[in-house]
Each structure stands twice: as structure tokens, then as C-alpha cells.
Design a protein around this motif. Structure first.
Motif, PDB file in Angstrom:
ATOM      1  N   LEU A   2       0.828  -1.208   0.000  1.00  0.00           N
ATOM      2  CA  LEU A   2       0.000   0.000   0.000  1.00  0.00           C
ATOM      3  C   LEU A   2       0.864   1.261   0.000  1.00  0.00           C
ATOM      4  O   LEU A   2       0.563   2.247  -0.677  1.00  0.00           O
ATOM      5  CB  LEU A   2      -0.941   0.010   1.209  1.00  0.00           C
ATOM      6  CG  LEU A   2      -2.294  -0.691   1.064  1.00  0.00           C
ATOM      7  CD1 LEU A   2      -3.073  -0.604   2.364  1.00  0.00           C
ATOM      8  CD2 LEU A   2      -3.100  -0.081  -0.075  1.00  0.00           C
ATOM      9  N   SER A   3       1.936   1.212   0.800  1.00  0.00           N
ATOM     10  CA  SER A   3       2.825   2.370   0.874  1.00  0.00           C
ATOM     11  C   SER A   3       3.484   2.644  -0.467  1.00  0.00           C
ATOM     12  O   SER A   3       3.579   3.801  -0.906  1.00  0.00           O
ATOM     13  CB  SER A   3       3.896   2.146   1.944  1.00  0.00           C
ATOM     14  OG  SER A   3       3.320   2.026   3.226  1.00  0.00           O
ATOM     15  N   ASN A 318      -6.352   3.645   2.766  1.00  0.00           N
ATOM     16  CA  ASN A 318      -5.344   3.613   3.853  1.00  0.00           C
ATOM     17  C   ASN A 318      -3.916   3.752   3.339  1.00  0.00           C
ATOM     18  O   ASN A 318      -2.970   3.334   4.010  1.00  0.00           O
ATOM     19  CB  ASN A 318      -5.472   2.323   4.679  1.00  0.00           C
ATOM     20  CG  ASN A 318      -6.738   2.285   5.511  1.00  0.00           C
ATOM     21  OD1 ASN A 318      -7.139   3.303   6.082  1.00  0.00           O
ATOM     22  ND2 ASN A 318      -7.368   1.128   5.575  1.00  0.00           N
ATOM     23  N   ASP A 321      -1.991   6.404   5.668  1.00  0.00           N
ATOM     24  CA  ASP A 321      -1.631   5.821   6.970  1.00  0.00           C
ATOM     25  C   ASP A 321      -0.506   4.803   6.813  1.00  0.00           C
ATOM     26  O   ASP A 321       0.397   4.713   7.648  1.00  0.00           O
ATOM     27  CB  ASP A 321      -2.852   5.156   7.613  1.00  0.00           C
ATOM     28  CG  ASP A 321      -3.874   6.180   8.106  1.00  0.00           C
ATOM     29  OD1 ASP A 321      -3.512   7.370   8.189  1.00  0.00           O
ATOM     30  OD2 ASP A 321      -5.013   5.784   8.391  1.00  0.00           O
ATOM     31  N   SER A 322      -0.561   4.030   5.742  1.00  0.00           N
ATOM     32  CA  SER A 322       0.458   3.011   5.512  1.00  0.00           C
ATOM     33  C   SER A 322       1.820   3.642   5.250  1.00  0.00           C
ATOM     34  O   SER A 322       2.849   3.160   5.741  1.00  0.00           O
ATOM     35  CB  SER A 322       0.049   2.139   4.318  1.00  0.00           C
ATOM     36  OG  SER A 322       1.014   1.154   4.062  1.00  0.00           O
ATOM     37  N   THR A 325       3.256   4.793   8.605  1.00  0.00           N
ATOM     38  CA  THR A 325       3.671   3.681   9.462  1.00  0.00           C
ATOM     39  C   THR A 325       4.954   3.019   8.946  1.00  0.00           C
ATOM     40  O   THR A 325       5.890   2.765   9.710  1.00  0.00           O
ATOM     41  CB  THR A 325       2.542   2.626   9.534  1.00  0.00           C
ATOM     42  OG1 THR A 325       1.352   3.240  10.006  1.00  0.00           O
ATOM     43  CG2 THR A 325       2.933   1.487  10.473  1.00  0.00           C
ATOM     44  N   ASP A 326       5.006   2.759   7.657  1.00  0.00           N
ATOM     45  CA  ASP A 326       6.159   2.055   7.093  1.00  0.00           C
ATOM     46  C   ASP A 326       7.413   2.913   7.047  1.00  0.00           C
ATOM     47  O   ASP A 326       8.530   2.398   7.037  1.00  0.00           O
ATOM     48  CB  ASP A 326       5.836   1.560   5.679  1.00  0.00           C
ATOM     49  CG  ASP A 326       4.811   0.437   5.687  1.00  0.00           C
ATOM     50  OD1 ASP A 326       4.619  -0.157   6.765  1.00  0.00           O
ATOM     51  OD2 ASP A 326       4.196   0.174   4.643  1.00  0.00           O
TER      52      ASP A 326
END
Length: 443
Positions: A2-3, A318, A321-322, A325-326
């Protein structure tokens, strides 16, 4: 995954905006949809993301359409001409003085904490002056954007409210150490405006010498027939006998915006509905004025809706957000204790990658949790992210207020990023270092 998809989506959109190869609407609509498909989402899910994104910007769209129409009528009626002429006389066409005054005007306008209303107040009033003096309108957007960002570190502004919610602290207590940073930031920005004003003055002289523009003060009397026709038409639209009544209407609208208790879209809708028949009595005249300003209003309304789709898809999938986080997971271990300093230092570039919500609600909690394990206070980590990032608020394609400003000024996102990004980032770094020197940010 996703990132990666999210980053590629954002990079492609920013690259397309900067290159100017396609219109913003196409890039903001098509690229995120392709990214969402690659991420495994179907049409139904993407449709839901789209709906949520549109809901988040629809009030801005309504406000934008009627704000353009309202300020267009005010401009046609000649409301801003006395102010412009007075400022030119006072400054004697002093480009430097106008640039410095822009900072102060924008700071006052931003006291309500709303970037949208700041642009609505400053750009329609100052843009004609910038054009009259042959100043670059992107300088106006740069100075207003930085000034508004500095003042936006107030308790009722969005960034501090988000941080207070994340950390569970009182927003007023969070703000107090930042007051001196705001004061220093504005003084520093006035100096920067002085320097940029000098540069702009040299550029204007060069353009005049090269014959690219006419002298802004000593107007060339040998105008062609098209210019004469345009001047006659502009004069025919002015309503000098209604000047004070129009001023009262404009001040009332701006006062209601600052008050903040009435939706901005409703304010402009009512203001426009009063100002139009007051200044132009016949239906044909009214329709002509609407037709004259509707193209700009509708075009930028479409772009804002496209930006809402873009944000809705990236948030709903998302991806943002990903990314946040990553990002922390891939950093080398030895720099982790200084993570808040590093993120703050690169805060302005992060504005090209993350929305405000993703930055404060996804990235801040992770950074705070990581650095607090090395003895860094949560408040200090928050200050690093706030001061490092806030200057870049109005150079980000994630900012609906910026799209509003671009529409008001008739400018392009890609050109604004090229003109403003490095200056904003440099200013942000200097302010960040000052904040560290004063002990507000520790490590």
C-alpha cells in the motif's frame, strides 16, 4: 505494498502537476483510481472512497463558487480601486513596501485560523495591486501562504487541535511556548519579504528594459484599440455612487467570515445575491456579470472536487496511513532517537506526500512513541513536527484552501510548487533551528 502504491500515486501526480503536461483535474482523478485498482480495490469500494472525499470538500466548493462571483462583482463595481490607488500613492509604486505589507495583512486575516478565509480576504484585494505594479502573483501566494502558516499555530487552528487530540494535552498550554516562535517567524518573514521585494523590483526593471512589460507607474499612453475597449468596459461597470454601500457589504461579509459562526458558503451566497442586483439592475446585466466570472468559478470548483476524490481514495484505501507507518520501520536504528528532529527538518517535503490528517494522526503518534523511549518528551516531539511542517501547508496539493487560493489568483499548482517550495522549505529550516536554539525543541 500500500505504501509503495501510495507513494507512486503521489509522485506521479506531483510530477504531472509540476510538468504541466495535463490539467490538474485529469491527474487528480485518473491516477488515484489506477493506484486503487493496483491495490486490489474494486469499483464499488473506490466509489465509496470518492463519496467520502467529495463530502469533505463540498462546503469548500460551494464557498468557492459564490466567493468568486461575489468578489468578481466587488471588483467590477470598483470597490478595491481606491485601496489599490491609495497603496500605490503611499508606496509610490514601491514593490518592496507592498511585499512587506502583504505579510502583515495576511497575518491579520489568518487570526480566525481559517486558511480559506485568509485567501478569500487577501487575494481579491491585493492581486489587482500586484498586477498593477507588474509583480509576480506567485510572490503574493508565497507570502500569504507563509504568513498564514505561522499564524496558524494558534489554539483554534487545525494543527494544534490535532496534536492536542493525539497527545491528550490542553491546546492552550501547547500553544504558549509557540507564541514567541510566531512573533519571531513573522519578523523574519517581513525581512524575507523585504529581500524578495528587492529581487522582484530588479526583475520588473529587467522586464521593462527588455520590453516585456510596460512601466507599472508611468503607464504607456500609446495603448491599442483593444486596451482602450477593455478600459471603457471596466469603467462602465464601476459604480462610484454605490462605493460606500459596497464597502459596507464587503466589510460585513469579511466580518462574518472572521466571526466564524455562519457557514462561509452561505455568507457569500447571500452577499452575492445582495450585491448583484444592487449594482446591476437589469436581468441582462446581471447575467452578463455571472457569465463573466462563472468560468473561473466552475473550473476551479471542478479542480477542488477532483482533489476531494484524490484525498478520498488515498485516505479510504489507507495508503496515507500506511506510508506514515512504514516510513518509521525502514529507518536505520542509529537515527531513531533523533527521529522527531529528522521528520521536522523534512516537514515541508512531507507536505507533498501526506495530508495534514495523516501527518498528525498517523505519523505523529508513531514518532512520539519511538522517541519517548529515548527520553525525549512527547511535547518536544510534537513541537518538532509542528514547526517543521506547518510552513509547507500551503504548498501542498493536499490543501483544499490552496486550491481555493490558486483559483482566486488564476494560478497553477505546478508553477506555485516550483516558485515557492525551496523558499518555504528554507524558511521552515531557519525557523526550526531558531525553535531548537530557544529550547522549545529538545533531543
Amino acid at each position: 505494498m500500500l505504501s509503495i502504491i501510495g507513494l507512486l500515486t503521489i509522485f506521479v501526480i506531483v510530477a504531472l502537476l509540476i510538468s504541466g503536461r495535463i490539467t490538474p483535474i485529469v491527474g487528480l482523478v485518473i491516477v488515484p483510481i489506477i493506484g486503487a485498482f493496483f491495490a486490489g480495490f474494486d469499483f464499488k469500494e473506490i466509489g465509496e472512497f470518492f463519496g467520502n472525499g467529495i463530502d469533505s470538500v463540498i462546503s469548500v466548493v460551494i464557498m468557492f463558487i459564490f466567493a468568486i462571483l461575489f468578489f468578481g462583482i466587488m471588483q467590477d463595481a470598483g470597490v478595491f480601486d481606491p485601496l489599490i490607488n491609495t497603496m500605490i500613492k503611499v508606496s509610490r509604486g514601491n514593490v518592496v513596501a507592498v511585499a512587506m505589507a502583504t505579510v502583515i495583512i495576511a497575518a491579520i486575516a489568518q487570526l480566525d485560523g481559517s486558511g480559506a478565509s485568509t485567501f478569500l480576504i487577501t487575494i481579491p484585494a491585493l492581486l489587482p495591486l500586484y498586477k498593477r505594479l507588474k509583480m509576480n502573483p506567485y510572490l503574493l501566494l508565497l507570502l500569504v501562504g507563509i504568513s498564514a502558516s505561522i499564524v496558524n499555530m494558534v489554539p483554534w487552528g487545525g494543527p494544534l487541535g490535532r496534536v492536542a487530540a493525539v497527545l491528550g494535552v490542553d491546546v492552550t498550554e501547547l500553544w504558549r511556548p509557540l507564541i514567541k516562535i510566531q512573533v519571531i517567524g513573522l519578523l523574519l518573514l517581513v525581512f524575507v519579504a523585504f529581500v524578495l521585494g528587492l529581487r522582484e523590483k530588479r526583475l520588473i526593471r529587467k522586464r521593462i528594459a527588455d520590453g516585456l512589460v510596460d512601466d507599472p507607474i508611468e503607464e504607456d499612453e500609446s495603448v491599442d484599440e483593444n486596451q482602450l475597449t477593455a478600459k471603457r468596459e471596466a469603467l462602465s461597470l464601476q459604480r462610484p455612487k454605490l462605493l460606500w454601500l459596497n464597502v459596507i457589504i464587503a466589510v460585513t461579509v469579511i466580518g462574518l467570515l472572521v466571526w466564524g459562526e455562519v457557514p462561509a458558503g452561505f455568507i457569500f451566497m447571500v452577499g452575492f445575491s445582495i450585491a448583484l442586483p444592487l449594482n446591476y439592475r437589469s436581468v441582462n446585466e446581471q447575467m452578463d456579470r455571472i457569465k463573466a466570472h462563472a468560468p473561473n468559478a466552475l473550473l476551479m470548483a471542478a479542480i477542488i472536487l477532483a482533489a476531494g476524490s484524490f484525498l478520498g481514495i488515498l485516505n479510504g484505501a489507507n495508503m496515507l496511513d500506511s506510508i506514515a507507518t512504514d516510513l518509521v520501520k525502514v529507518l536505520p536504528v542509529f537515527i531513531v532517537p533523533y527521529l522527531h528532529i529528522i521528520i521536522g527538518f523534512f516537514g515541508v517535503p512531507f507536505d507533498l506526500l501526506l495530508s495534514t490528517d495523516a501527518y498528525y494522526f498517523a505519523l505523529l503518534p508513531i514518532v512520539e512513541q519511538v522517541v519517548s523511549g529515548f527520553g525525549v518528551s512527547s511535547i518536544s516531539a510534537a513541537y518538532a513536527l509542528i514547526v517543521g511542517n506547518i510552513i509547507g501547508t500551503f504548498v501542498s496539493p493536499f490543501s483544499p484552501a490552496l486550491w481555493l487560493a490558486l483559483g482566486l489568483a488564476g494560478l497553477e499548482m505546478g508553477k506555485h510548487i516550483r516558485y515557492s517550495f525551496l523558499i518555504m522549505w528554507g524558511f521552515s529550516i531557519v525557523l526550526f533551528l531558531i525553535t531548537m536554539a530557544l529550547g522549545v525543541i529538545t533531543f
